[in-house]
Design a protein around this motif. Structure first.
Motif, short mmCIF file in Angstrom:
data_model
loop_
_atom_site.label_atom_id
_atom_site.label_comp_id
_atom_site.label_asym_id
_atom_site.label_seq_id
_atom_site.Cartn_x
_atom_site.Cartn_y
_atom_site.Cartn_z
N LYS A 149 -7.11 0.72 -11.74
CA LYS A 149 -5.65 0.72 -11.74
C LYS A 149 -5.06 -0.45 -10.97
O LYS A 149 -3.91 -0.83 -11.21
N VAL A 150 -5.82 -1.02 -10.03
CA VAL A 150 -5.36 -2.14 -9.22
C VAL A 150 -6.50 -3.14 -9.09
O VAL A 150 -7.65 -2.74 -8.84
N LEU A 151 -6.19 -4.43 -9.20
CA LEU A 151 -7.21 -5.46 -9.06
C LEU A 151 -7.25 -6.06 -7.66
O LEU A 151 -8.32 -6.27 -7.10
N TYR A 152 -6.07 -6.37 -7.10
CA TYR A 152 -5.99 -7.00 -5.78
C TYR A 152 -4.94 -6.29 -4.93
O TYR A 152 -4.00 -5.68 -5.45
N PHE A 153 -5.10 -6.45 -3.60
CA PHE A 153 -4.15 -5.83 -2.67
C PHE A 153 -3.55 -6.88 -1.75
O PHE A 153 -4.21 -7.87 -1.39
N GLY A 154 -2.29 -6.65 -1.39
CA GLY A 154 -1.59 -7.57 -0.51
C GLY A 154 -0.72 -6.81 0.47
O GLY A 154 -0.53 -5.59 0.37
N SER A 155 -0.18 -7.55 1.42
CA SER A 155 0.72 -6.98 2.42
C SER A 155 2.06 -7.69 2.37
O SER A 155 2.20 -8.75 1.74
N SER A 156 3.03 -7.12 3.05
CA SER A 156 4.35 -7.74 3.15
C SER A 156 4.98 -7.33 4.47
O SER A 156 4.89 -6.16 4.87
N ASN A 157 5.57 -8.30 5.14
CA ASN A 157 6.26 -8.07 6.41
C ASN A 157 5.31 -7.62 7.52
O ASN A 157 5.70 -6.87 8.42
N PHE A 158 4.06 -8.08 7.47
CA PHE A 158 3.09 -7.78 8.52
C PHE A 158 3.17 -8.82 9.63
O PHE A 158 3.44 -9.99 9.38
N ALA A 159 2.91 -8.36 10.85
CA ALA A 159 2.69 -9.29 11.95
C ALA A 159 1.26 -9.83 11.84
O ALA A 159 0.42 -9.28 11.11
N GLY A 160 0.97 -10.90 12.58
CA GLY A 160 -0.36 -11.48 12.54
C GLY A 160 -1.45 -10.49 12.92
O GLY A 160 -2.52 -10.44 12.30
N TRP A 161 -1.17 -9.66 13.94
CA TRP A 161 -2.20 -8.73 14.38
C TRP A 161 -2.38 -7.57 13.40
O TRP A 161 -3.46 -6.99 13.31
N HIS A 162 -1.32 -7.27 12.62
CA HIS A 162 -1.49 -6.28 11.56
C HIS A 162 -2.41 -6.81 10.46
O HIS A 162 -3.25 -6.07 9.92
#
Length: 330
Positions: A149-162
């Motif tokens: 159902k999903v090929l790749y994952f990403g983040s948004s609005n994360f801090a560097g340590w997140h």
């Protein structure tokens, strides 16, 4: 159109990403379809949306617009690297938002239905969830990937340590982890240069800047005012920001004029010159705005121009364009 890899992945994406947040509330469905078709005509294959976009019209409305466009056929889905997001509250009951395993499962299936597709190319966490452990998140994501159902994952609005937390938790599970981070990044807001960009580069993640024109302030707002043209930056907060930075914006628009370029193109081109940036998100409401953004890909800024932009819009920290901790320590 130029293309690049999305971070360390093998996925090839255009250097501009089509943002769809205006589809529904600002652009009609008919106009949105025309914009998406034109984006393909220009070679833009990277589209960004979110399950919460279009909320003013109805929950998930923007995804529905895209889904009905895919249903028109013509290889529209096959030509598109499709990215959407989850996290935001989609209903009034508990577990209808954030990153619990339950909501990840439900939100993914709901987005797939609205988008009329059987898989997502890039599934992004719209925000960090401090209440859900990474083991739970990655386990739920791994199930989605195993199901196709999903090929790749990403983040948004994360801090560097997140970013570091997420990637180390993925590494422990022998999982690919995040391939991208979508952050607020533009000439007037360069905070990600302290820690987010260095973390993304370290982990081989592509960086996708949102609000590259800072809500229109970098898009020639003063020139538009002089010409009597309508501007997106007419809200109270935008007006206050403009007054606080008027001298800076005036100098910036003069620099762009001296280059013979539109201010919006300079802002986008500057981002494309930054190490680690994959594709700024452009969010056109009209065909003209979409067509104009293409000029940024061809605009090359020399070292002298980049230095002048650094003077006008200094990097955060007292020591200039340096990452943390050198940005604020010896």
């Amino acid at each position: 159109m130029e293309y690049t890899q999305l971070g360390r992945s093998g996925l090839s994406v255009s250097r501009l990403m089509l943002g769809t947040m205006n589809f529904g509330p600002e652009a009609s469905e008919e106009d949105s379809r025309v914009i998406m078709d034109r984006a393909h005509d220009h070679g833009i294959n990277f589209f960004d949306t979110a399950n919460t976009y279009g909320r003013a019209v109805g929950p998930g409305f923007t995804e529905q617009i895209i889904g009905r466009w895919f249903a028109l056929g013509g290889d529209r889905r096959e030509k598109t690297v499709l990215a959407t997001k989850l996290y935001g509250q989609m209903g009034e009951w508990p577990n209808e938002g954030r990153l619990s395993a339950l909501n990840i499962r439900r939100a993914a299936d709901a987005s797939l239905r609205r988008l009329q597709t059987d898989y997502l190319d890039l599934y992004q966490m719209h925000h960090v969830d401090r209440n859900t452990p990474w083991d739970e998140i990655w386990e739920a994501f791994s199930v989605l990937r195993q199901q196709g159902k999903v090929l790749y994952f990403g983040s948004s609005n994360f801090a560097g340590w997140h970013v570091a937390q997420a990637q180390e938790a993925a590494r422990a599970r022998h999982f690919l982890g995040l391939v991208s981070e979508q952050s607020l990044y533009n000439l007037m807001s360069r905070w990600v240069e302290l820690e987010v960009l260095p973390a993304a580069r370290h982990y081989g993640m592509g960086v996708i800047p949102w609000s590259p024109l800072y809500g229109g302030l970098l898009g020639g707002v003063l020139r538009k005012q002089r010409d009597g043209a309508a501007s997106r930056s007419t809200g109270e907060r935008a007006a206050q920001l403009l007054e606080a930075h008027r001298d800076q914006i005036e100098a910036y628009e003069k620099l762009a004029a001296d280059l013979g370029a539109d201010p919006a193109d300079v802002a986008l081109a500057w981002l494309l010159h930054q190490d680690g940036v994959t594709a700024p998100i452009i969010g056109p409401r009209t065909i003209e705005q979409l067509d104009g953004a293409l000029r940024a890909v061809e605009l090359k800024l020399d070292a002298d121009t980049l230095a002048k932009l650094d003077e006008l819009f200094p990097a955060p920290g007292p020591h200039g364009s340096k990452p943390a901790p050198e940005a604020y320590a010896w």
